[in-house]
Design a protein around this motif. Structure first.
Motif, PDB file in Angstrom:
ATOM      1  N   LEU A 189       4.582  13.766  -5.531  1.00  0.00           N
ATOM      2  CA  LEU A 189       3.225  14.125  -6.485  1.00  0.00           C
ATOM      3  C   LEU A 189       3.604  15.854  -5.431  1.00  0.00           C
ATOM      4  CD1 LEU A 189       2.771  13.476  -9.256  1.00  0.00           C
ATOM      5  CD2 LEU A 189      -0.191  13.687  -8.117  1.00  0.00           C
ATOM      6  N   PHE A 190       2.645  15.550  -4.128  1.00  0.00           N
ATOM      7  CA  PHE A 190       3.389  17.143  -3.311  1.00  0.00           C
ATOM      8  C   PHE A 190       4.052  17.733  -3.466  1.00  0.00           C
ATOM      9  CE2 PHE A 190      -0.580  15.048  -1.276  1.00  0.00           C
ATOM     10  CZ  PHE A 190      -1.595  15.915  -0.351  1.00  0.00           C
ATOM     11  N   VAL A 191       5.457  16.558  -2.924  1.00  0.00           N
ATOM     12  CA  VAL A 191       6.449  18.438  -2.759  1.00  0.00           C
ATOM     13  C   VAL A 191       6.897  18.145  -4.025  1.00  0.00           C
ATOM     14  CG1 VAL A 191       9.215  18.046  -2.487  1.00  0.00           C
ATOM     15  CG2 VAL A 191       7.650  16.199  -0.680  1.00  0.00           C
ATOM     16  N   SER A 192       6.643  17.829  -5.386  1.00  0.00           N
ATOM     17  CA  SER A 192       7.048  18.589  -6.319  1.00  0.00           C
ATOM     18  C   SER A 192       6.491  20.088  -7.037  1.00  0.00           C
ATOM     19  CB  SER A 192       7.183  17.512  -7.951  1.00  0.00           C
ATOM     20  OG  SER A 192       7.392  16.322  -7.205  1.00  0.00           O
ATOM     21  N   VAL A 193       4.973  19.990  -6.473  1.00  0.00           N
ATOM     22  CA  VAL A 193       3.895  20.398  -7.310  1.00  0.00           C
ATOM     23  C   VAL A 193       4.681  21.955  -5.702  1.00  0.00           C
ATOM     24  CG1 VAL A 193       1.784  21.532  -6.914  1.00  0.00           C
ATOM     25  CG2 VAL A 193       2.120  19.538  -7.828  1.00  0.00           C
ATOM     26  N   HIS A 194       5.012  21.438  -5.245  1.00  0.00           N
ATOM     27  CA  HIS A 194       5.202  23.126  -4.075  1.00  0.00           C
ATOM     28  C   HIS A 194       7.168  23.728  -4.629  1.00  0.00           C
ATOM     29  CE1 HIS A 194       2.107  21.653  -1.109  1.00  0.00           C
ATOM     30  NE2 HIS A 194       3.021  23.033  -1.033  1.00  0.00           N
TER      31      HIS A 194
ATOM     32  N   SER B 215      10.392  19.850   1.798  1.00  0.00           N
ATOM     33  CA  SER B 215      10.859  18.650   1.772  1.00  0.00           C
ATOM     34  C   SER B 215      11.072  17.836   2.749  1.00  0.00           C
ATOM     35  CB  SER B 215      12.244  18.308   0.565  1.00  0.00           C
ATOM     36  OG  SER B 215      12.228  19.336  -0.260  1.00  0.00           O
ATOM     37  N   ILE B 216      11.597  18.900   4.143  1.00  0.00           N
ATOM     38  CA  ILE B 216      11.372  18.081   5.071  1.00  0.00           C
ATOM     39  C   ILE B 216      10.367  17.773   5.979  1.00  0.00           C
ATOM     40  CG2 ILE B 216      12.637  18.343   7.273  1.00  0.00           C
ATOM     41  CD1 ILE B 216      14.717  17.328   5.009  1.00  0.00           C
ATOM     42  N   GLY B 217       9.755  18.694   5.646  1.00  0.00           N
ATOM     43  CA  GLY B 217       8.075  19.335   6.019  1.00  0.00           C
ATOM     44  C   GLY B 217       7.604  17.903   5.502  1.00  0.00           C
ATOM     45  N   TRP B 218       7.278  17.345   4.972  1.00  0.00           N
ATOM     46  CA  TRP B 218       6.393  16.437   4.483  1.00  0.00           C
ATOM     47  C   TRP B 218       7.569  14.669   4.630  1.00  0.00           C
ATOM     48  CZ3 TRP B 218       1.809  15.223   2.548  1.00  0.00           C
ATOM     49  CH2 TRP B 218       1.617  16.922   1.936  1.00  0.00           C
ATOM     50  N   ILE B 219       8.626  14.404   4.930  1.00  0.00           N
ATOM     51  CA  ILE B 219       9.418  13.459   5.248  1.00  0.00           C
ATOM     52  C   ILE B 219       8.928  13.181   6.710  1.00  0.00           C
ATOM     53  CG2 ILE B 219      11.145  12.962   6.246  1.00  0.00           C
ATOM     54  CD1 ILE B 219      13.008  13.831   2.821  1.00  0.00           C
ATOM     55  N   ALA B 220       8.830  14.673   7.390  1.00  0.00           N
ATOM     56  CA  ALA B 220       8.739  14.220   9.354  1.00  0.00           C
ATOM     57  C   ALA B 220       6.411  14.105   8.761  1.00  0.00           C
ATOM     58  CB  ALA B 220       8.925  16.073   9.786  1.00  0.00           C
ATOM     59  N   ARG B 221       6.224  14.267   8.164  1.00  0.00           N
ATOM     60  CA  ARG B 221       4.841  14.466   8.632  1.00  0.00           C
ATOM     61  C   ARG B 221       4.464  12.203   8.162  1.00  0.00           C
ATOM     62  NH1 ARG B 221       0.488  12.686   5.239  1.00  0.00           N
ATOM     63  NH2 ARG B 221      -1.506  13.983   6.619  1.00  0.00           N
TER      64      ARG B 221
ATOM     65  N   ARG C  95       1.049  -1.287   0.078  1.00  0.00           N
ATOM     66  CA  ARG C  95      -0.463  -0.067  -0.100  1.00  0.00           C
ATOM     67  C   ARG C  95       0.649   1.106  -0.321  1.00  0.00           C
ATOM     68  NH1 ARG C  95      -4.340  -0.200   4.832  1.00  0.00           N
ATOM     69  NH2 ARG C  95      -2.717   0.686   5.932  1.00  0.00           N
ATOM     70  N   TYR C  96       1.848   0.938   0.278  1.00  0.00           N
ATOM     71  CA  TYR C  96       2.910   2.267   0.933  1.00  0.00           C
ATOM     72  C   TYR C  96       3.499   2.770  -0.560  1.00  0.00           C
ATOM     73  CZ  TYR C  96       1.438   3.697   5.013  1.00  0.00           C
ATOM     74  OH  TYR C  96       0.757   3.732   6.642  1.00  0.00           O
ATOM     75  N   PHE C  97       3.564   2.223  -1.508  1.00  0.00           N
ATOM     76  CA  PHE C  97       4.671   2.233  -2.896  1.00  0.00           C
ATOM     77  C   PHE C  97       3.257   3.522  -3.566  1.00  0.00           C
ATOM     78  CE2 PHE C  97       6.092  -1.407  -2.579  1.00  0.00           C
ATOM     79  CZ  PHE C  97       7.710  -0.955  -2.516  1.00  0.00           C
ATOM     80  N   THR C  98       1.640   3.291  -3.702  1.00  0.00           N
ATOM     81  CA  THR C  98       0.799   4.998  -3.758  1.00  0.00           C
ATOM     82  C   THR C  98       0.872   5.859  -3.119  1.00  0.00           C
ATOM     83  OG1 THR C  98      -0.587   3.657  -2.212  1.00  0.00           O
ATOM     84  CG2 THR C  98      -0.734   2.827  -4.391  1.00  0.00           C
ATOM     85  N   GLY C  99       1.441   5.778  -1.566  1.00  0.00           N
ATOM     86  CA  GLY C  99       2.131   6.594  -0.759  1.00  0.00           C
ATOM     87  C   GLY C  99       3.953   7.648  -1.066  1.00  0.00           C
TER      88      GLY C  99
ATOM     89  N   GLY D 252      14.967   9.182   0.123  1.00  0.00           N
ATOM     90  CA  GLY D 252      16.224   9.296  -0.387  1.00  0.00           C
ATOM     91  C   GLY D 252      15.485   9.956  -1.624  1.00  0.00           C
ATOM     92  N   VAL D 253      14.096   9.730  -2.643  1.00  0.00           N
ATOM     93  CA  VAL D 253      14.004  10.517  -4.124  1.00  0.00           C
ATOM     94  C   VAL D 253      13.702  11.413  -3.679  1.00  0.00           C
ATOM     95  CG1 VAL D 253      12.216   9.763  -5.316  1.00  0.00           C
ATOM     96  CG2 VAL D 253      12.692   7.670  -4.132  1.00  0.00           C
ATOM     97  N   ILE D 254      13.257  12.031  -2.708  1.00  0.00           N
ATOM     98  CA  ILE D 254      13.242  12.595  -2.461  1.00  0.00           C
ATOM     99  C   ILE D 254      14.610  14.426  -2.055  1.00  0.00           C
ATOM    100  CG2 ILE D 254      13.109  15.497  -0.935  1.00  0.00           C
ATOM    101  CD1 ILE D 254       9.951  13.322  -0.130  1.00  0.00           C
TER     102      ILE D 254
END
Lengths: 341, 289
Positions: free
Chosen positions: B54-59, B89-95, B44-48, B150-152
């Motif tokens: 996507l979120f980080v890219s848009v921002h 980026s770090i905001g989403w990683i922390a989330r 399930r986490y692959f879709t996540g 890693g990806v981000i």
């Protein structure tokens, strides 16, 4: 022996209100509600000795679940007194939960996606079961319930019957003095039902666990319970032994007779006029009904055998279904059937 | 405490157990089980991962566009472009670490009636759910946060933390974020005891937390009146303040103040949780499951 469960005039009243019709009615409901009280459990008194296997039955909405919830401490009684194993289930809930095991047929207490054994381990920690005790009980339970092959599987891969066996084991890991079972065999096939019945009988007999069994399956009650409590509209309408209730007046035995020749319907109908009713099931087979207190079985058999050649004959005692239906009918008339057994 | 039972199945009633040791053992096992539980759903986490990316890219594209018209080291509301990209980026990683599902969990338990099973056990419902969420977070740490980081970090120009000290404080603050959000979610979920459907409540909470925590936009971008409001709410301690630590916008000697503020909010929300839970139990035990 003093009772492990003692209830006196236990009552649970829910507050409800009449919903008015339509949109305007709903708005009015918001401002002023027309409240009324519903007595789900209406003054039940009960004394259950330790080690009993009690059948607790009643139609839907009779108050079974409500009383089980009060007995297990998760519902606060409105009035009346209760004591179970020395505790007040609701007030002493935290301590009391250690004394009881509960199985709801339609719910599971096991984690869905992890191996059954992991759930068992967690439960044993929750109940402070010592490792040696846990090992001993698990060994014992998995022998009787044949769990060995299931312990490593996640619950979602188990069949309903397998899951129920695991749930039963889970509820007994802390060796509770009381076991509450709410529809434990609902949806199970005959074989699974049978093995669970055997198991309940065994733990009741061998470990003296007091068992309160709620079920719609009357055959189960008949096979397991010496004593039944029948509930209707929140009141106990019968409390006593199963044998006694079956001897209640007004219940009928049924008879099936296979004749060597043509079945003599008219002859027998006239002979037992008013005391037995017969009907033809096939050319050679008659079925009939009679009340034991009006007509002894021996008389029927003798009369029939004297006059005709009979190939086969069976007499069946009133079924428990019949008993229950009769109890509900009498209960509806407001009389509590005396049961002193 | 349990009286001595005589069932042949028992050997002896349990001894009195040291409550702290017991809690460790019980809730440790809950964490472990939740971890194992999640393992069943690792796919399930692959879709996540794609969603987060996507979120980080848009921002990232929005901010590069916003900064494009300006000088190379311009700041907007105190943020340079590299800081902004790092913030997001770090905001989403922390989330991915502090996030929890406790509200949905409670809602499901109440709707299915399964919640009464928890009342039938000598266990603290509140602690149990937080421990379960912690187990899930541990799982995400390994199977989600590591790959997504890693990806981000590979795709976007993310800055390193201001200093090792700042990073350590940021990590500690993120643990507190988890605890604070867990309380917010717990209280949100408890609404299910009163209302037939709390889908709306949960969605409102979701967006409120995303916005007011500063996950979508640093709080310094908010209009003045909203900044005043946000100052008085706990949400800023979930994302904005930990990120300020990472970026070094809070001096090291003030870092303990941030942690202390988080601690205060955690305690306050924890007390509120306890209070609401008591009321919820009353509703349940008066009206039935």
């Amino acid at each position: 022996m003093s009772g492990i469960i003692k209830l006196e005039e236990l009552t649970k009243t829910y507050r409800s209100f009449n919903r008015r019709e339509g949109v305007w009615g709903s708005v009015k409901d918001l401002l002023h509600r027309d409240y009324f009280d519903v007595k789900a459990v209406d003054g039940i008194s009960l004394d259950v000795p330790e080690g009993e296997l009690l059948g607790y039955i009643g139609p839907n909405g009779a108050g079974k679940s409500t009383s089980i919830k009060m007995l297990t401490g998760i519902l606060k009684p409105s009035s009346g007194s209760m004591q179970v194993n020395g505790y007040h289930p609701f007030r002493d809930r935290k301590a009391y939960t250690r004394q009881i095991g509960v199985v709801f047929g339609q719910r599971t207490q096991l984690w869905w996606d992890i191996a059954v054994i992991e759930s068992f381990r967690l439960l044993s920690k929750i109940y402070d079961v010592r490792q040696v005790d846990f090992d001993a009980r698990l060994k014992n339970l998995s022998e009787i319930l044949e769990l060995e092959a299931l312990l490593r599987l996640p619950v979602r891969k188990l069949s309903l019957g397998q899951r129920m066996r695991c749930d039963l084991a889970a509820s007994l890991l802390h060796n509770p003095k009381l076991l509450f079972l709410d529809e434990p065999t609902i949806g199970l096939d005959a074989v699974a039902k049978d093995s669970i019945r055997d198991f309940l009988r065994a733990i009741n007999r061998d470990f003296g666990t007091t068992i309160i069994l709620t079920t719609h399956d009357l055959k189960e009650i008949e096979e397991l319970c010496q004593r039944i409590v029948v509930l209707d509209k929140g009141k106990i309408i019968y409390d006593g032994s199963l044998v006694k209730v079956k001897a209640m007046p007004g219940l009928k035995r049924s008879i099936v007779i296979d004749f060597a020749g043509k079945a003599p319907l008219e002859e027998l109908s006239t002979l037992f006029q008013g005391r037995a009713q017969f009907s033809l099931q096939s050319e050679r087979r008659l079925v009939g009904e009679f009340a034991p207190e009006q007509l002894p079985a021996a008389e029927v058999v003798r009369t029939v055998l004297d006059r005709h050649e009979v190939a086969d004959l069976t007499i069946t005692e009133p079924s428990i279904e019949q008993v229950i239906v009769k109890l509900y009918r009498d209960g509806a008339n407001g009389s509590r059937v005396a049961g002193n057994g | 405490m349990a009286k001595a039972s005589t069932g042949p199945m028992s050997v002896q009633a349990a001894d009195r157990v040291d409550p702290i040791r017991r809690a460790k053992s019980v809730y440790g096992a809950v964490i472990r089980n939740a971890f194992l539980d999640m393992l069943a759903y690792r796919l399930r986490y692959f879709t996540g991962i794609i969603t987060y990316l996507l979120f980080v890219s848009v921002h990232y594209f929005i901010w590069t566009a916003v900064f494009a018209a300006r000088e190379s080291n311009a700041t907007i509301n105190g943020f340079t472009l590299p800081e902004m990209v790092t913030y997001v980026s770090i905001g989403w990683i922390a989330r991915s670490l502090y996030f929890s599902n406790i509200d949905y969990e409670i809602n499901e338990l109440v709707r299915s009636g399964q919640v009464s099973v928890y009342l039938l056990r000598p266990v603290n419902f509140h602690l149990l759910l937080v421990a379960q969420a912690a187990g899930e977070t541990l799982f995400r740490l390994l199977f989600f946060t590591v790959p997504i980081s890693g990806v981000i970090l590979w795709l976007f120009p993310v800055e390193l933390p201001a200093s090792l000290g700042h990073f350590a404080w940021f990590l500690a603050a993120t643990v507190m974020s988890f605890l604070i959000l867990a309380e917010v979610n717990f209280i949100t979920g408890l609404c299910a005891f009163w209302f037939k459907s709390i889908d709306g409540v949960m969605r409102a909470k979701y967006f409120l937390v995303q916005i007011l925590s500063g996950l979508l936009l640093p709080l310094s971008f908010f209009p003045g009146w909203l900044q005043t409001v946000v100052e008085l709410l706990p949400f800023k301690t979930i994302s904005y303040l930990p990120l300020q630590l990472y970026l070094g916008k809070v001096p090291l000697d003030e870092a303990p103040t941030v942690l202390f503020e988080q601690l205060c909010w955690w305690v306050a929300l924890g007390m509120l949780s306890y209070f609401v839970w008591r009321r919820a139990v009353r509703v349940l035990t008066l009206q039935g499951g």
